[in-house]
Design an enzyme around this catalytic site. Structure first.
Site, PDB file in Angstrom:
ATOM      1  N   ASP A  36      56.419  23.294 -30.901  1.00  0.00           N
ATOM      2  CA  ASP A  36      55.700  23.767 -32.102  1.00  0.00           C
ATOM      3  C   ASP A  36      56.241  25.131 -32.525  1.00  0.00           C
ATOM      4  OD1 ASP A  36      52.079  24.101 -32.743  1.00  0.00           O
ATOM      5  OD2 ASP A  36      53.802  23.940 -34.082  1.00  0.00           O
ATOM      6  N   GLY A  76      54.273  18.614 -22.243  1.00  0.00           N
ATOM      7  CA  GLY A  76      54.601  20.009 -21.919  1.00  0.00           C
ATOM      8  C   GLY A  76      53.314  20.712 -21.542  1.00  0.00           C
ATOM      9  N   TYR A 108      50.462  20.361 -22.615  1.00  0.00           N
ATOM     10  CA  TYR A 108      49.268  19.494 -22.518  1.00  0.00           C
ATOM     11  C   TYR A 108      49.244  18.656 -21.245  1.00  0.00           C
ATOM     12  CZ  TYR A 108      47.419  20.645 -27.166  1.00  0.00           C
ATOM     13  OH  TYR A 108      46.865  21.291 -28.256  1.00  0.00           O
TER      14      TYR A 108
HETATM   15  N1  APR Z   1      63.297  20.460 -28.655  1.00  0.00           N
HETATM   16  C1  APR Z   1      62.911  19.346 -27.980  1.00  0.00           C
HETATM   17  N2  APR Z   1      61.934  19.340 -27.045  1.00  0.00           N
HETATM   18  C2  APR Z   1      61.325  20.517 -26.795  1.00  0.00           C
HETATM   19  C3  APR Z   1      61.656  21.731 -27.456  1.00  0.00           C
HETATM   20  C4  APR Z   1      62.697  21.654 -28.419  1.00  0.00           C
HETATM   21  N3  APR Z   1      63.096  22.737 -29.107  1.00  0.00           N
HETATM   22  N4  APR Z   1      60.845  22.721 -26.978  1.00  0.00           N
HETATM   23  C5  APR Z   1      60.057  22.152 -26.056  1.00  0.00           C
HETATM   24  N5  APR Z   1      60.334  20.837 -25.926  1.00  0.00           N
HETATM   25  C6  APR Z   1      59.733  19.840 -25.048  1.00  0.00           C
HETATM   26  C7  APR Z   1      59.014  20.342 -23.818  1.00  0.00           C
HETATM   27  O1  APR Z   1      59.949  20.600 -22.781  1.00  0.00           O
HETATM   28  C8  APR Z   1      58.116  19.149 -23.519  1.00  0.00           C
HETATM   29  O2  APR Z   1      58.829  18.173 -22.779  1.00  0.00           O
HETATM   30  O3  APR Z   1      58.728  19.190 -25.801  1.00  0.00           O
HETATM   31  C9  APR Z   1      57.803  18.574 -24.909  1.00  0.00           C
HETATM   32  C10 APR Z   1      56.384  18.861 -25.405  1.00  0.00           C
HETATM   33  O4  APR Z   1      55.972  20.112 -24.897  1.00  0.00           O
HETATM   34  P1  APR Z   1      55.049  21.116 -25.761  1.00  0.00           P
HETATM   35  O5  APR Z   1      55.861  21.699 -26.846  1.00  0.00           O
HETATM   36  O6  APR Z   1      54.389  22.037 -24.792  1.00  0.00           O
HETATM   37  O7  APR Z   1      53.944  20.172 -26.445  1.00  0.00           O
HETATM   38  P2  APR Z   1      52.592  19.555 -25.838  1.00  0.00           P
HETATM   39  O8  APR Z   1      52.672  19.298 -24.392  1.00  0.00           O
HETATM   40  O9  APR Z   1      52.263  18.407 -26.771  1.00  0.00           O
HETATM   41  O10 APR Z   1      51.538  20.731 -26.047  1.00  0.00           O
HETATM   42  C11 APR Z   1      51.143  21.043 -27.354  1.00  0.00           C
HETATM   43  O11 APR Z   1      51.674  23.337 -27.044  1.00  0.00           O
HETATM   44  O12 APR Z   1      53.122  24.583 -28.279  1.00  0.00           O
HETATM   45  C12 APR Z   1      51.808  24.265 -28.116  1.00  0.00           C
HETATM   46  O13 APR Z   1      50.898  24.491 -30.334  1.00  0.00           O
HETATM   47  C13 APR Z   1      51.245  23.558 -29.324  1.00  0.00           C
HETATM   48  O14 APR Z   1      49.010  23.777 -28.549  1.00  0.00           O
HETATM   49  C14 APR Z   1      50.071  22.862 -28.707  1.00  0.00           C
HETATM   50  C15 APR Z   1      50.605  22.452 -27.337  1.00  0.00           C
END
Ligand code: APR
Length: 172
Positions: A35, A120, A122
């Site tokens: 995000d 990630g 979550y």
């Molecule tokens: N490109 C691809 N994958 C990515 C990137 C990127 N630039 N950055 C992170 N990831 C991966 C992480 O390694 C993980 O495997 O995306 C996956 C999802 O992780 P998160 O971004 O933490 O998302 P999520 O687990 O759904 O949690 C959502 O995190 O960032 C906050 O605002 C968001 O509150 C929400 C929560």
């Protein structure tokens, strides 16, 4: 035309596709992880459009422009926070993926890239979330004829391996 499904390691913000999917939270006002990366590259106009959407329920999705991203659109979805798998998490995650594909269909988008939603911050175990992700892709391919390319982008090589193993098991 057969749909290309790719599982790659990399940064989803670099992909030049019709839509990249953002793993957002219910406020749609940005955060960390993917995000944060998407908002950083897209620039402040993305946050302005997101703010006007006034949030997104878990399991739902919203579409915006891509702004400074190479992707034309961002489809923001909110996956479930993992508790123990017995609080509706699988259905909510499946719903998140299905809504992304449905919105892509409604906008006649042909290429879409997904991160590992919910796996990630979550905390959704990736070995379980990957099955939902790949199964939803198989279902979308049978429903939406315009789809040409689905990309699953993993940040780490370990995550990519989990996806590749699951794909061969599921015959994706
Ligand atoms: N490109 C691809 N994958 C990515 C990137 C990127 N630039 N950055 C992170 N990831 C991966 C992480 O390694 C993980 O495997 O995306 C996956 C999802 O992780 P998160 O971004 O933490 O998302 P999520 O687990 O759904 O949690 C959502 O995190 O960032 C906050 O605002 C968001 O509150 C929400 C929560």
């Amino acid at each position: 035309m057969s749909v290309i499904i790719q599982i790659i390691q990399g940064d989803i913000t670099a992909l030049s596709v019709d839509a990249i999917v953002n793993a957002a939270n219910n406020t749609l006002l940005g955060g960390g992880g993917v995000d944060g990366a998407i908002h950083l590259v897209a620039g402040p106009e993305l946050l302005q459009e997101c703010a006007a959407l006034q949030g997104c329920d878990t399991g739902d999705a919203r579409i915006t422009g891509g702004y400074k991203l190479p992707a034309k659109h961002v489809i923001h979805t909110v996956g479930p926070v993992w508790q123990d798998g017995r609080h509706g998490e699988p259905d909510l995650l499946a719903s998140a993926y299905h809504r992304c594909f449905e919105i892509a269909h409604q906008h006649n988008l042909k290429s879409i890239a997904f991160p590992a939603v919910s796996s990630g911050v979550y905390g959704y175990p990736m070995r379980e979330s990957v099955v939902i992700a790949l199964s939803s892709a198989k279902e979308a391919i049978s429903m939406y004829q315009e789809l040409e390319r689905i990309i699953f982008v993993q940040f780490s090589e370990a995550a990519q391996q989990i996806y590749l193993e699951a794909a061969s098991r599921l015959g994706v």
